[in-house]
Design a protein around this motif. Structure first.
Motif, PDB file in Angstrom:
ATOM      1  N   VAL A 276       0.822  -1.206   0.000  1.00 18.72           N
ATOM      2  CA  VAL A 276       0.000   0.000   0.000  1.00 18.72           C
ATOM      3  C   VAL A 276       0.859   1.260   0.000  1.00 18.72           C
ATOM      4  N   ARG A 277       1.857   1.325   0.847  1.00 11.82           N
ATOM      5  CA  ARG A 277       2.700   2.531   0.912  1.00 11.82           C
ATOM      6  C   ARG A 277       3.452   2.771  -0.397  1.00 11.82           C
ATOM      7  N   PHE A 278       3.903   1.702  -1.025  1.00  8.83           N
ATOM      8  CA  PHE A 278       4.561   1.823  -2.333  1.00  8.83           C
ATOM      9  C   PHE A 278       3.630   2.521  -3.327  1.00  8.83           C
ATOM     10  N   TYR A 279       2.407   2.035  -3.423  1.00  6.76           N
ATOM     11  CA  TYR A 279       1.460   2.622  -4.376  1.00  6.76           C
ATOM     12  C   TYR A 279       1.078   4.051  -3.980  1.00  6.76           C
ATOM     13  N   GLU A 280       0.972   4.322  -2.692  1.00  5.31           N
ATOM     14  CA  GLU A 280       0.687   5.691  -2.251  1.00  5.31           C
ATOM     15  C   GLU A 280       1.797   6.642  -2.705  1.00  5.31           C
ATOM     16  N   ARG A 281       3.041   6.196  -2.617  1.00  3.08           N
ATOM     17  CA  ARG A 281       4.169   7.027  -3.064  1.00  3.08           C
ATOM     18  C   ARG A 281       4.114   7.319  -4.565  1.00  3.08           C
ATOM     19  N   HIS A 282       3.377   6.484  -5.301  1.00  2.00           N
ATOM     20  CA  HIS A 282       3.290   6.631  -6.754  1.00  2.00           C
ATOM     21  C   HIS A 282       1.928   7.153  -7.213  1.00  2.00           C
ATOM     22  N   GLY A 283       1.221   7.832  -6.303  1.00  5.11           N
ATOM     23  CA  GLY A 283       0.016   8.544  -6.705  1.00  5.11           C
ATOM     24  C   GLY A 283      -1.298   7.811  -6.559  1.00  5.11           C
ATOM     25  N   PHE A 284      -1.305   6.700  -5.860  1.00  3.67           N
ATOM     26  CA  PHE A 284      -2.553   5.965  -5.632  1.00  3.67           C
ATOM     27  C   PHE A 284      -3.091   6.294  -4.247  1.00  3.67           C
ATOM     28  N   GLU A 285      -4.411   6.186  -4.098  1.00  5.60           N
ATOM     29  CA  GLU A 285      -5.021   6.364  -2.787  1.00  5.60           C
ATOM     30  C   GLU A 285      -6.008   5.237  -2.527  1.00  5.60           C
ATOM     31  N   LYS A 286      -6.118   4.859  -1.263  1.00  6.18           N
ATOM     32  CA  LYS A 286      -7.030   3.792  -0.864  1.00  6.18           C
ATOM     33  C   LYS A 286      -8.467   4.220  -1.117  1.00  6.18           C
ATOM     34  N   VAL A 287      -9.267   3.261  -1.576  1.00  7.07           N
ATOM     35  CA  VAL A 287     -10.683   3.477  -1.829  1.00  7.07           C
ATOM     36  C   VAL A 287     -11.434   2.342  -1.133  1.00  7.07           C
ATOM     37  N   GLY A 288     -12.245   2.666  -0.147  1.00  5.69           N
ATOM     38  CA  GLY A 288     -13.029   1.634   0.520  1.00  5.69           C
ATOM     39  C   GLY A 288     -12.292   0.946   1.644  1.00  5.69           C
ATOM     40  N   GLU A 289     -12.885  -0.139   2.081  1.00  2.52           N
ATOM     41  CA  GLU A 289     -12.398  -0.881   3.236  1.00  2.52           C
ATOM     42  C   GLU A 289     -11.437  -1.992   2.821  1.00  2.52           C
ATOM     43  N   GLN A 290     -10.650  -2.428   3.773  1.00  5.35           N
ATOM     44  CA  GLN A 290      -9.748  -3.555   3.580  1.00  5.35           C
ATOM     45  C   GLN A 290     -10.576  -4.806   3.283  1.00  5.35           C
ATOM     46  N   PHE A 291     -10.053  -5.685   2.417  1.00  5.90           N
ATOM     47  CA  PHE A 291     -10.752  -6.921   2.072  1.00  5.90           C
ATOM     48  C   PHE A 291      -9.741  -8.045   1.860  1.00  5.90           C
ATOM     49  N   THR A 292     -10.247  -9.260   1.828  1.00 11.25           N
ATOM     50  CA  THR A 292      -9.405 -10.438   1.632  1.00 11.25           C
ATOM     51  C   THR A 292      -9.619 -10.989   0.226  1.00 11.25           C
ATOM     52  N   GLU A 293      -8.507 -11.244  -0.456  1.00 14.08           N
ATOM     53  CA  GLU A 293      -8.535 -11.853  -1.783  1.00 14.08           C
ATOM     54  C   GLU A 293      -7.454 -12.925  -1.806  1.00 14.08           C
ATOM     55  N   ALA A 294      -7.819 -14.133  -2.177  1.00 11.70           N
ATOM     56  CA  ALA A 294      -6.875 -15.262  -2.209  1.00 11.70           C
ATOM     57  C   ALA A 294      -6.194 -15.455  -0.857  1.00 11.70           C
ATOM     58  N   GLY A 295      -6.937 -15.173   0.230  1.00 14.25           N
ATOM     59  CA  GLY A 295      -6.400 -15.353   1.574  1.00 14.25           C
ATOM     60  C   GLY A 295      -5.426 -14.267   2.008  1.00 14.25           C
ATOM     61  N   ILE A 296      -5.325 -13.171   1.249  1.00 16.09           N
ATOM     62  CA  ILE A 296      -4.378 -12.093   1.522  1.00 16.09           C
ATOM     63  C   ILE A 296      -5.155 -10.784   1.656  1.00 16.09           C
ATOM     64  N   GLU A 297      -4.797  -9.982   2.665  1.00 16.48           N
ATOM     65  CA  GLU A 297      -5.478  -8.706   2.895  1.00 16.48           C
ATOM     66  C   GLU A 297      -5.051  -7.668   1.855  1.00 16.48           C
ATOM     67  N   HIS A 298      -6.036  -6.921   1.338  1.00 14.57           N
ATOM     68  CA  HIS A 298      -5.829  -5.926   0.294  1.00 14.57           C
ATOM     69  C   HIS A 298      -6.629  -4.659   0.573  1.00 14.57           C
ATOM     70  N   TYR A 299      -6.257  -3.609  -0.159  1.00 13.89           N
ATOM     71  CA  TYR A 299      -7.067  -2.400  -0.307  1.00 13.89           C
ATOM     72  C   TYR A 299      -7.205  -2.144  -1.797  1.00 13.89           C
ATOM     73  N   LYS A 300      -8.400  -1.733  -2.211  1.00 15.63           N
ATOM     74  CA  LYS A 300      -8.546  -1.207  -3.562  1.00 15.63           C
ATOM     75  C   LYS A 300      -7.917   0.180  -3.538  1.00 15.63           C
ATOM     76  N   MET A 301      -7.160   0.497  -4.577  1.00 12.76           N
ATOM     77  CA  MET A 301      -6.505   1.791  -4.679  1.00 12.76           C
ATOM     78  C   MET A 301      -6.759   2.366  -6.066  1.00 12.76           C
ATOM     79  N   GLN A 302      -6.909   3.680  -6.112  1.00 13.00           N
ATOM     80  CA  GLN A 302      -7.161   4.371  -7.367  1.00 13.00           C
ATOM     81  C   GLN A 302      -6.073   5.404  -7.613  1.00 13.00           C
ATOM     82  N   TRP A 303      -5.662   5.503  -8.872  1.00  7.28           N
ATOM     83  CA  TRP A 303      -4.597   6.432  -9.259  1.00  7.28           C
ATOM     84  C   TRP A 303      -5.157   7.832  -9.419  1.00  7.28           C
ATOM     85  N   LYS A 304      -4.460   8.785  -8.821  1.00  6.04           N
ATOM     86  CA  LYS A 304      -4.795  10.203  -9.002  1.00  6.04           C
ATOM     87  C   LYS A 304      -3.907  10.710 -10.137  1.00  6.04           C
TER      88      LYS A 304
END
Length: 145
Positions: free
Chosen positions: A114-142
């Motif tokens: 998440v921090r890597f993508y934030e440094r490259h212009g992405f921001e979290k959108v919505g709540e944390q979720f699990t995909e393939a047994g791994i915690e994620h955030y949807k992120m959108q590019w500004k």
């Protein structure tokens, strides 16, 4: 470091092998979830190579009904923290911006990324979720103004 859009079956095989190492072997993602129909149909793939030509990272993007989704960013362990991910992301975003200048660009980021993508212009959108047994955030590019 060299990042190229994949145009040959051999380079696609190299990218899929990297993803298998990182996701299936390294994170226990089921192979049937990691490999999907998009790999050989509507996804645009990228392969990162070291200066000596060794494949070290992979990524893909594809159009969806919600915009352009960036996916499957994978860097082999011995090449992490060497700007491979940043080079992949820059190449992908450059091509996506050229092909789909008005599209929403998004991804599902694993928590450690998440921090890597934030440094490259992405921001979290919505709540944390699990995909393939791994915690994620949807992120959108500004997009840059």
């Amino acid at each position: 470091m060299n990042v190229q859009r994949i145009t040959t079956p051999e380079d696609l095989d190299a990218a899929l092998a990297i993803r298998n190492t990182v996701f299936v072997q390294g994170q226990n993602v089921p192979a049937e979830l990691e490999n999907d129909a998009h790999d050989r149909t509507d996804a645009t793939h990228y392969l990162a190579r070291t200066d000596d030509g060794t494949p070290c990272g992979a990524a893909r993007w594809r159009p969806t009904e919600n915009g352009v989704k960036l996916e499957r960013f994978a860097v082999l362990g011995q090449f992490r923290n060497q700007q491979v991910g940043a080079a992949l992301l820059a190449s992908v975003l450059h091509d996506v911006q050229a092909a789909h200048p008005e599209a929403t660009v998004y991804l599902n980021a694993q928590l450690p990324a998440v921090r890597f993508y934030e440094r490259h212009g992405f921001e979290k959108v919505g709540e944390q979720f699990t995909e393939a047994g791994i915690e994620h955030y949807k992120m959108q590019w500004k997009r840059p103004a």
